[in-house]
Motif scaffolding. Sequence first.
Motif, short mmCIF file in Angstrom:
data_model
loop_
_atom_site.label_atom_id
_atom_site.label_comp_id
_atom_site.label_asym_id
_atom_site.label_seq_id
_atom_site.Cartn_x
_atom_site.Cartn_y
_atom_site.Cartn_z
N LEU A 1 46.37 37.97 53.72
CA LEU A 1 45.75 36.72 53.27
C LEU A 1 44.71 36.90 52.17
N SER A 2 44.32 38.12 51.89
CA SER A 2 43.25 38.32 50.92
C SER A 2 43.69 39.30 49.83
N PRO A 3 43.76 38.88 48.60
CA PRO A 3 43.71 37.49 48.13
C PRO A 3 45.03 36.79 48.42
N PRO A 4 45.02 35.46 48.48
CA PRO A 4 46.25 34.72 48.78
C PRO A 4 47.38 35.09 47.81
N GLY B 1 47.91 39.30 48.11
CA GLY B 1 47.76 40.12 49.31
C GLY B 1 49.08 40.26 50.05
N ALA C 1 44.39 40.10 57.84
CA ALA C 1 43.50 39.86 56.70
C ALA C 1 44.07 40.45 55.40
N LYS C 2 44.81 41.56 55.49
CA LYS C 2 45.40 42.17 54.29
C LYS C 2 46.46 41.27 53.65
#
Length: 102
Positions: free
Chosen positions: A23-26, A29, A20-21
């Motif tokens: 991909l967020s934000p694309p 991240g 998740a780190k």
Amino acid sequence: MHGHFPLESLGNYGGHFQLAKYLSPPIIGSLNTGYRQNIGSSVDIVNSRFDAIRGSIKNIVLRKGSVIYAAGHEKNLQVLRMGENYIINSGFTNQGKIRSER
């Protein structure tokens, strides 16, 4: 033996992140996470500022047997084996994460 910064870590400060780190934000991240894994911010143990002191302490620990090195800094609990020795990383977290490596 104890210190603030861990010698090794399986947490974020050691360059290990959940998917998740990235991909967020694309894009941002991924850049931020990649930077922290390879270069490190001022709080990451992969930062070159910590190489000399971390290397010295690690050499002392590896030369001795049956040493437990306790450190804070991470936001989880980790028990790592390094040769005949153990590293315990413990820091404050409100999420209750535990990591262990044999």
